[in-house]
Write an enzyme that holds these catalytic residues in place. Structure first.
Site, short mmCIF file in Angstrom:
data_model
loop_
_atom_site.label_atom_id
_atom_site.label_comp_id
_atom_site.label_asym_id
_atom_site.label_seq_id
_atom_site.Cartn_x
_atom_site.Cartn_y
_atom_site.Cartn_z
N ARG A 27 -1.25 12.81 -3.17
CA ARG A 27 -0.06 11.97 -3.27
C ARG A 27 1.21 12.80 -3.45
O ARG A 27 2.28 12.40 -3.05
CB ARG A 27 -0.20 11.00 -4.44
CG ARG A 27 -1.34 10.00 -4.33
CD ARG A 27 -1.10 8.96 -3.26
NE ARG A 27 -2.25 8.07 -3.14
CZ ARG A 27 -3.19 8.22 -2.19
NH1 ARG A 27 -3.07 9.16 -1.26
NH2 ARG A 27 -4.22 7.39 -2.14
N ASP A 82 -4.80 3.88 -6.91
CA ASP A 82 -3.34 3.85 -6.86
C ASP A 82 -2.78 2.64 -7.60
O ASP A 82 -2.38 2.73 -8.74
CB ASP A 82 -2.86 3.84 -5.41
CG ASP A 82 -3.18 5.15 -4.71
OD1 ASP A 82 -2.87 6.19 -5.30
OD2 ASP A 82 -3.75 5.13 -3.60
N CYS A 121 -7.94 -2.54 -6.18
CA CYS A 121 -7.13 -2.61 -4.96
C CYS A 121 -8.07 -2.23 -3.84
O CYS A 121 -9.12 -2.85 -3.70
CB CYS A 121 -5.92 -1.72 -5.05
SG CYS A 121 -6.24 -0.06 -5.69
N SER A 122 -7.77 -1.21 -3.06
CA SER A 122 -8.73 -0.79 -2.05
C SER A 122 -9.71 0.22 -2.66
O SER A 122 -10.87 -0.06 -2.85
CB SER A 122 -8.01 -0.18 -0.85
OG SER A 122 -7.23 -1.18 -0.24
N ASP A 123 -9.18 1.40 -2.98
CA ASP A 123 -10.05 2.41 -3.56
C ASP A 123 -9.97 2.44 -5.08
O ASP A 123 -10.74 3.15 -5.73
CB ASP A 123 -9.69 3.79 -3.00
CG ASP A 123 -10.08 3.89 -1.54
OD1 ASP A 123 -11.14 3.35 -1.18
OD2 ASP A 123 -9.32 4.48 -0.75
N GLY A 124 -9.01 1.73 -5.62
CA GLY A 124 -8.93 1.64 -7.07
C GLY A 124 -8.39 2.88 -7.74
O GLY A 124 -8.74 3.19 -8.87
N LYS A 145 -5.19 10.43 -6.93
CA LYS A 145 -5.21 11.66 -6.13
C LYS A 145 -3.87 12.38 -6.19
O LYS A 145 -3.09 12.36 -5.23
CB LYS A 145 -5.58 11.32 -4.69
CG LYS A 145 -6.93 10.60 -4.59
CD LYS A 145 -7.55 10.77 -3.23
CE LYS A 145 -6.87 9.97 -2.17
NZ LYS A 145 -7.42 10.24 -0.84
N ASN A 148 0.81 -1.22 0.00
CA ASN A 148 0.00 0.00 0.00
C ASN A 148 0.85 1.28 0.00
O ASN A 148 2.07 1.23 0.07
CB ASN A 148 -0.98 -0.01 1.18
CG ASN A 148 -0.26 0.01 2.51
OD1 ASN A 148 0.86 0.53 2.61
ND2 ASN A 148 -0.87 -0.54 3.54
N ILE A 149 0.18 2.42 -0.05
CA ILE A 149 0.88 3.70 -0.21
C ILE A 149 1.84 3.99 0.94
O ILE A 149 2.86 4.62 0.75
CB ILE A 149 -0.10 4.88 -0.36
CG1 ILE A 149 -1.07 4.95 0.82
CG2 ILE A 149 -0.86 4.80 -1.67
CD1 ILE A 149 -1.84 6.26 0.88
#
Lengths: 615, 410
Positions: A375, A334, A329-332, A371, A266-267
């Site tokens: 980011r 990244d 992914c999670s929010d789609g 984003k 993840n980020i």
């Protein structure tokens, strides 16, 4: 304005420095050294300013930039340093979008040029190029007013069989309403790359509309009824999300899907990985083993490889099995953007052209709501939202260009330039977090688009070895992803540390040569035309000169026989001048050559790495 | 020159078996004195001239370690010889390719290093370049790492690190840069030695010459550098290059010293791609022939052995084959542009790379890289053609115009 400021060499072991004057403008920090060399740093590029403890020579000030430039000033008076420090802190942290450089930047374009610039990339045109809308895929107006999903664009492509209730139902079952939509359509295989966010499945929740939605996607592919669902997260993370009512698709509930995790971190992991990488690469007097173990511990190359591996998995599903793939992914916004865009790049040679790459970024990154603002920390915001996701994408592409030196129309400089402007906030393209925000900011009226500027100077960004015929349209790139293929991207992370670069650049040389070839080709055409024109004069000339050819001039010996008859009997003044003219043209080449050697001085000081003689 | 002479003292390989028959020494040193110096140096390898820097007349010499032993023996002739290489009032640097620790330990075995007291005009610098089995193990580990086709990034990086190969490359390059810096920047003469002066010493002296001397960056120049600094200087190729990386039996003398040198040259070539007349392929070819060759060039351990084996009579020389036109064209660098300057390579870990052309040669897909290389050559050749064509046309046009005008005048 502060005078007598020293700029230290970052890697020098003997604190070599140049002295000059520091200026602060509304948008830039400017340092002019004693030899009038200017260093410009955009305030928006500044990631961190640090004041180090006072030393005998003054107050050290370290500025870290988002484009990986690090400058180390020493300001003689502490008060000046403090002032500079405070001003920079203020200037580099912007609270409102309207204060960003893009809103004041004026490139002297008139209004129609500005509008045209924004029209350069037309995504509707791009979907048409892919072959949609067609019998299976159609434009949906469900999100026309951003009612279903705020972070998606207005225009979305969905399977023709997906009715509005299905879309609405599916979007309610997906995180942030990001329901499955088309990202790329492969004409020949009739297979699609779709993207969405994670389902709100929790431990057992189901949603019929969402199941219908996936079924519609698999039915939209006549060549293969099965579809892949790729969850780009590590399995553990996805399972943890279930506790929060999110999660991943249950294969039992969806017909004809194959579910697969691909394990991109993840980020937050990526952010700290980059931090570690920069710490290691910024060490003075670094040993090879410290560098390699630091590289390993940072995990950076492992993450890059994971992204490429995921894209390769996706591409295989489409190219080999003709199966459609749904990526999330999670929010789609990244990992999903990384994998979808990289996959499309491997599948479709259009994205390996300069224009195509712009389209790809506009589509999978900008329009689908990566984003950028959060980011890249455009505004003073949550530091936990910062992450080098887009940088990783560029690095993946760079690694591919290294493996396929002739497959890409653009070169490394192009990638670096895009990276520069993602952070510069000079153009409107990357402002904000999604299309809706950009519309509210009236980006298209108040700012300029980056792409026409890059296109205008595309000479700089062209790969001279590019050969589109070698890999015809829709030819798949199959990169080798064994670990040793992934290299540390020195020109990104040490872009501004000239001492580490090769002293002579093959790329520049070949670029100049092929540029020159074009010029020469034109010269030849022009000359041939002129000669033709001259020869078009009455034949008398030739006849007369036949008579004169009894006295061949000495020059004639060197020219091919066919020229002999046109040999002037007495070389006139004009003839001499023309010959001079051709000489200067020849000299232009030698000037060019000497410019190379000047631009890349062979003599460099031994400041870095080479042991000083201190025994 | 006025300061240096050829000495035939080693004509029958009688003084030093690993030296060539003819060596260059300071003019003021007699053969008799040389004999005494030879007694004072390990394996009789007395200091000889390796390189003369035309720009400032500074020199680089090489030798083996002095046999000072634990009680600090000295040799007046040795001091005289070394000082003879200095211009009046100038200082020099002795670069010992061993760490101070190793050099001190060598005293117990009768070896040692020059004491400042006895060589007051010289400053000694110790640099630890590894030798023998450490290098060999490094190579074995590196090759093993490169053959690992697993997809684990961490394992690859830690194996690459554990092999220490790039550390050795950096160490050797750094020492060579240091020697070159002493000569070109400090205007000082340099003496390089390790223990025997047949391994790390040669790496340093030959690389320093590539940095300093543009002639060594031509094909002929590089060939003669290899002959001078490796073959004639007595690098024991037979002992060092017997097995390479896949050997089970542990050979005591096996070590990829020459390969490391070639790797360092490749690193410099990568950083100055236009300054070398030869290309990577040339280096790879030399690497291959140093291990196994149908030519006699790299056979034996020194000139004396090659003479005894009558190699020059019985075998062909690699150079005569390489220098044939059709072969030579394979080794030419298309973007070569003679560069008369000193070239200082960067030695930061970020600037060094694994030599993929050797170590990943059989493991990586090379088709695209080769095609790109061809394309590059095509662009360069096309450029030349166009240049020529433009010249011809310009001349043609000038002639036509002049003719037209002459016609008008008539």
């Amino acid at each position: 304005q502060v005078e007598q400021v020293k700029l230290l060499d970052r890697f020098s072991t003997s604190n070599k420095s140049v002295t000059g004057t520091l200026y602060l403008t509304a948008t830039h920090l400017l340092f002019i050294d004693s030899s009038q060399k200017e260093t410009w740093i955009l305030h928006h590029h500044i990631a961190a300013v640090e004041k180090l403890p006072l030393t005998t020579s003054g107050c050290p000030l370290v500025i870290q930039c988002k484009n990986f430039r690090i400058v180390h000033f020493v300001v003689p008076r502490e008060r000046d340093c403090h002032d500079v420090y405070n001003s920079l802190l203020q200037l580099s942290k912007t609270a409102k979008y309207e204060e960003l450089y893009a809103f004041s930047y004026n490139p002297k374009q008139n209004e129609s040029e500005q509008v045209k610039g924004w029209q350069l990339i037309d995504l509707a045109e791009e979907y048409k190029r892919m072959g949609v809308p067609n019998a299976y895929w159609q434009l949906s107006d469900a999100n026309r007013d951003y009612k279903i999903c705020e972070t998606y664009p207005r225009e979305l492509y969905v399977p023709t069989t997906a009715s509005k209730p299905i879309i609405v139902g599916s979007s309610k079952f997906r995180s942030k309403g990001r329901f499955p939509v088309l990202s790329y359509y492969h004409k020949n295989k009739e297979a699609a790359i779709c993207r969405c966010s994670q389902p709100l499945s929790g431990f057992s929740a189901r949603c019929l509309e969402d199941e219908h939605m996936l079924q519609a996607i698999s039915k939209a592919n006549p060549s293969n009824r099965y579809m892949y669902v790729m969850d780009t997260r590590p399995k553990l993370n996805a399972m943890a999300n279930r506790a929060a009512g999110k999660g991943y698709e249950n294969e039992d509930n969806y017909s004809n899907i194959r579910f697969q995790f691909v394990g991109i971190e993840n980020i937050h992991v990526m952010r700290s990985s980059l931090q570690k990488l920069l710490e290691v690469s910024g060490t003075r007097g670094l040993s090879v083993n410290d560098f390699l173990s630091g590289l390993e511990n940072s995990g950076w190359l492992r993450h890059i490889k994971a992204v490429v591996d995921a894209a390769v998995f996706l591409v295989k599903a489409i190219a080999v099995e003709s199966a459609s793939v749904l990526v999330h992914c999670s929010d789609g916004w990244d990992r999903t953007s990384q994998v979808c865009s990289l996959g499309a790049l491997l599948l479709d040679s259009y994205y390996r052209t300069i224009k195509g790459f712009m389209v790809l970024i506009e589509k999978d990154w900008i329009s689908f709501g990566h984003k950028f603002s959060d980011r890249c920390c455009q505004l003073d915001g949550d530091p936990k939202e910062i992450s080098p996701v887009f940088t990783q994408f560029l690095e993946c592409v760079w690694n591919l260009t290294e493996q396929f030196p002739q497959a890409f129309e653009y070169n490394e400089v192009f990638l670096l330039q895009i990276h520069e402007h993602v952070h510069s906030c000079q153009f409107g393209n990357f402002l904000g977090n999604c299309e809706k925000e950009r519309e509210e900011l009236k980006v298209k009226e108040k700012t300029y688009s980056l792409w026409p500027f890059l296109l205008a100077e595309q000479k700089k960004y062209r790969n001279p070895l590019y050969n589109p015929d070698l890999l015809p349209e829709l030819t798949l790139l199959e990169p080798n992803t064994v670990s040793f293929n992934f290299k540390f991207w020195r020109n990104m992370y040490h872009q501004f540390d000239r001492s580490m670069h090769p002293r002579q650049s093959v790329l520049n040389l070949i670029m100049n040569l092929s540029e020159q070839n074009k010029q020469l080709e034109e010269d030849i055409k022009e000359l041939e035309a002129k000669i033709k024109q001259r020869n078009g004069q009455p034949d008398v000339v030739l006849v007369k000169e036949h008579q004169q050819s009894a006295h061949p001039a000495p020059v004639a010996l060197k020219t091919p026989p066919c020229f002999k008859k046109e040999q002037p009997p007495i070389p006139g003044n004009d003839a001499v001048r023309t010959i001079e003219g051709s000489n200067t043209a020849d000299n232009r080449y030698s000037e060019l050559v000497s410019e190379f050697s000047k631009a890349e001085p062979a003599v460099v000081s031994l400041e870095y790495g080479v042991a000083r003689m201190t025994c | 020159t006025d300061e240096w002479r050829l000495s035939c003292i080693n004509k029958e390989f009688s003084v030093c078996p690993s030296y060539p028959p003819v060596v260059i020494v300071p003019k003021c040193i007699t053969d008799e004195e040389l004999r005494k110096v030879a007694m004072f140096r390990h394996s009789s390898r007395f200091p000889v001239l390796s390189y003369y820097h035309r720009k400032n007349g500074m020199v680089m010499m090489r030798s083996s370690q002095p046999l000072t032993g634990t009680n600090g023996r000295r040799c007046k002739e040795d001091e005289k010889l070394i000082n003879a290489s200095l211009r009046p009032g100038k200082r020099g640097y002795i670069i010992d390719t061993r760490s101070l620790n190793v050099a001190q330990q060598a005293r117990a075995k009768g070896g040692g290093f020059e004491q400042e007291v006895h060589y007051p005009q010289w400053r000694r610098i110790h640099k630890g370049i590894e030798r023998f089995n450490i290098l060999q193990e490094s190579l074995i580990k590196l090759v093993e790492a490169c053959n690992d086709q697993s997809h684990n990034m961490d394992r690859w990086l830690s194996k690459l690190e554990a092999s220490n190969w790039l550390t050795h490359v950096k160490e050797i390059l750094t020492t060579a840069c240091l020697a070159a810096q002493c000569i070109d920047r400090e205007g000082a003469s340099v003496l390089v030695h390790g223990t025997e002066g047949t391994d790390s010493t040669l790496q340093v002296t030959s690389l320093a010459q590539i940095i300093l001397d543009p002639r060594c960056r031509t094909i002929r120049g590089f060939e003669s550098l290899v002959v001078r600094e490796w073959l004639q200087a007595g690098h024991p190729f037979q002992q060092r290059c017997a097995q390479s990386a896949y050997s089970n039996s542990k050979q005591k003398w096996e070590a990829p010293v020459f390969l490391l040198f070639l790797d360092c040259v490749w690193q410099i070539l990568r950083q100055f791609p236009c300054s070398f007349e030869f290309n990577e392929q040339f280096l790879i070819t030399l690497f291959e022939h140093s291990y196994a060759s149908q030519f006699g060039t790299f056979l034996g351990n020194n000139e004396s052995e090659r003479a005894k084996l009558k190699l020059p009579q019985k075998t062909m020389s690699l150079w005569s084959w390489v220098n044939r036109k059709e072969e030579l064209s394979k080794f030419q660098n298309p973007i070569y542009e003679a560069n008369s300057l000193v070239i200082w390579p960067a030695v930061a870990p970020q600037s060094l790379q694994l030599w993929a052309g050797v170590f990943l040669r059989w493991n990586r897909p090379s088709q695209y890289l080769e095609e790109a290389q061809e394309e590059m050559v095509k662009i360069i050749r096309y450029n030349k053609e166009l240049q020529d064509k433009v010249k011809v046309l310009r001349r043609h046009l000038a002639e036509v115009e002049a003719a037209g005008r002459a016609q008008g005048n008539l």
